[in-house]
Every structure is written in C-alpha cells, then in structure tokens.
Design an enzyme around this catalytic site. Structure first.
Site, PDB file in Angstrom:
ATOM      1  CE  LYS A  81     -84.510  34.221  -8.033  1.00  0.00           C
ATOM      2  NZ  LYS A  81     -84.706  35.630  -7.684  1.00  0.00           N
ATOM      3  CG  ASP A 118     -84.442  39.072  -9.707  1.00  0.00           C
ATOM      4  OD1 ASP A 118     -85.597  39.042 -10.194  1.00  0.00           O
ATOM      5  OD2 ASP A 118     -83.973  38.170  -9.000  1.00  0.00           O
TER       6      ASP A 118
END
Ligand SMILES: NC(=O)c1ccc[n+]([C@@H]2O[C@H](COP(=O)([O-])OP(=O)(O)OC[C@H]3O[C@@H](n4cnc5c(N)ncnc54)[C@H](OP(=O)(O)O)[C@@H]3O)[C@@H](O)[C@H]2O)c1
Length: 298
Positions: A81, A118
């Site tokens: 990420k 997220d």
C-alpha cells in the site's frame, strides 16, 4: 449452464472483457475476487477480477505491466500500500491523508490514480449498522496503515481520536501527521493506560492485528466490564468475524461492529471506477463472504 457437449459452458472472456484484480503478497487468502466476481455476475458485466501475487520489490514492474496489458486498475493490499502511494501520478484526498493507496485506477489519459477507501469503508459500515459517525470521541487501537485511514475519516466527521499503540513512537508519529493535516483533535495514550480513557469515549476501534486468525498472540489491557453501556465496539479484523474483543464486548452487552462490512464497503469505489456500476451492498454479498469464511472453519 451446460454446453452442447454436456460439460459446463466456459465463462466467456474476450477482448472487451474489463479486467481488474488485487495485488498482494501473499494474496491467496483475499476474499476480494469472490466479492467482485459476484457483483460482476449479479450485474451481468463482461468483466473479471483476479488475484495477483506480486513479491515485494516487483510491485512497480507489475503495475506498469498490468496497465500496459489493458487492465482497468487493481486493489492493493499488504505489503504494497505504501509503494502504491509512491508510484501513482494522481492521489485523491483520502490517499494523501492516509499515506497509502489501496485502489489504483488506470485512467484513459495514461495516468495512474490512487485512492484509499479503508477509512470511508469503515465509516460506511458503522453507519450501515445504524450508528451515527459524528462528534464524540473514539479510542483507536493501533497506528498502522488502517489506523491512519480510519483516523482521518473519523476526524473528517468531527470525531476526536485517542490513539493507543504497542509501539508508542508510531502513535506519536501518526498523531503528528494527522495534526499537521489540520486535525488538532488527536491525543495519544500509552498502550497500558488505554483503559483510563475509555469512559471518555463513545467508540472503541481495534485496527491492530490482535485477534486475527494466525495473527500475533496477546490481549488488550482492557476490562470492558467497566465500560459505559453506550460504548460501540468495532473490530476491523474479519477472520474470524467474531474476534475475542467482540466476543468480550457482546458478553458485556455492548453494541458490536465486525470487520466484514468494512471489507465490502471499501471495495465499492474500485468496482464503480473499473466496471462502471455502483454496486448495491445487500445481504447477498455479505452472506456469500460469511459462508466462505465459515466454510473454512472460521
Ligand atoms: N476489514 C477490512 O476491510 C480491513 C482493512 C484493512 C486492514 N484490516 C485488518 O486490520 C489489521 C491491521 O492492518 P494494517 O494494514 O493497519 O496493518 P499494519 O500497518 O501492519 O499495522 C499493524 C498494527 O497492529 C499492531 N500490532 C501487531 N502486533 C501486535 C501485538 N502483538 N500487540 C499489539 N499490537 C500489535 C501494530 O503495532 P506496532 O506499531 O507496535 O507494531 C500496528 O499498530 C489486519 O488484521 C488487517 O487484516 C481489515
């Protein structure tokens, strides 16, 4: 469906099939292919979503290759990420605030766009449980990638955040980054002192990997017996769905939000960008993932 020869008809993948996937290492455990391919079938979209195991160090090569091969984009999971954050051409605000990217979109002008879904996925899941996310205060356990994204989304909604992390320097560093981004309502509490702030909080959120199947052993230094009955307890770990923290919270009559819904809600933006349809998040997809997790004894 059966073909003329009596064998199952193959799924048709042609030149116009829209392709996306999830890059991770390892990635075999990911439920994202199941979820996205369910939505593709549900909406009758000519598309496919595949797991893409990519070793650390090979991330950028893989992404450029997928872009050249005509993929629409990918999800990105552990451990890539932060690497994704570094290589994209355009970052949306959520990714800038999170310092990481979990959704890549290969735009028609050749640019790679990066999003972090997220935090918004977490908030959408809590709201889907009928819980308002505004004002108040949350005690956030952890200071990793997910904590940063969730903290930013909570702060955006006026929720003050108290961070507690096993490694205090990481919590301080995260608090500094969030404050620099115009979010003064961030405090840090020592890991062993987390219980002392609980009575001031409306929400407790575990973003550590404690409680995850195959994760690190250990417990939170928390006794929920003394918690305010209005406390909402959230765990973003979803394997198992009912983590030890949620079991304890339920035993004390507290409202609980598990992590599976966050996984589903965070996937929505990518699906929409790659396949052109905003999927309705209904009980079917949750039941599918739940059955899959249970099928493996989880
Ligand atoms: N539901 C969803 O959609 C979703 C989305 C993203 C992530 N997740 C889950 O969230 C968890 C964290 O993900 P992440 O990407 O934020 O990982 P990460 O960046 O590696 O952060 C891990 C966090 O866990 C803490 N930790 C690890 N072992 C610990 C232990 N023994 N005791 C106390 N704390 C410990 C770390 O503390 P230190 O700083 O001290 O190491 C750190 O705060 C994972 O289980 C992941 O599967 C779920």
């Amino acid at each position: 469906m059966k073909s003329a020869a009596g064998v199952p008809a193959p799924r048709r993948i042609g030149g116009a099939t829209a392709l996306a996937g999830v890059i991770g290492w390892p990635v075999a455990h990911s439920r994202s292919p199941l979820m996205h391919n369910f939505w593709l079938a549900q909406y009758g979209i000519d598309g496919a979503y595949v797991p893409l195991p990519v070793r650390p160090g090979a991330f950028e090569t893989a992404v450029r290759g997928l872009q050249a091969a005509g993929f629409r984009g990918t999800n990105v999971t552990i451990p890539h990420k932060e690497a994704a954050f570094r290589i994209v051409d355009r970052l949306d605000r959520s990714a800038r605030r999170s310092g990481s990217v979990n959704t890549l979109v290969f735009a028609s002008d050749g640019m790679i766009e990066g999003f972090s879904t997220d935090g918004e996925g977490f908030v959408a899941n809590v709201q889907a449980h009928g819980i308002a996310v505004k004002d108040g205060r949350a005690l956030l356990l952890g200071a990793g990638g997910a904590a940063r994204a969730i903290a930013a989304s909570l702060l955006d909604r006026g929720v003050a955040v108290v961070l507690a992390n096993r490694t205090p320097a990481r919590a301080e560093e995260l608090a500094r980054a969030l404050r620099e981004d115009a979010a003064p309502a961030v405090e840090v509490v020592a890991w062993d002192d987390m219980a002392t702030v609980l009575s001031r909080c409306d929400m407790l959120v575990n973003t550590t990997s404690l409680g995850m199947e195959g994760g690190p052993p250990g417990d939170f230094p928390l006794d929920l017996a003394a918690a305010d009955p209005a406390l909402v307890v959230c765990d973003i770990v979803y394997v198992p769905r009912q983590t030890p923290l949620l079991r304890d919270a339920a035993a004390h009559g507290l409202r609980c939000v598990d992590g599976l819904g966050m996984l589903i809600h965070q996937a929505r933006l990518g699906f929409c960008k790659w396949f052109g349809t905003d999927p309705v998040i209904g009980p079917e997809v949750e039941a599918l993932l739940d059955a899959d997790l249970r099928g493996q004894g989880r």
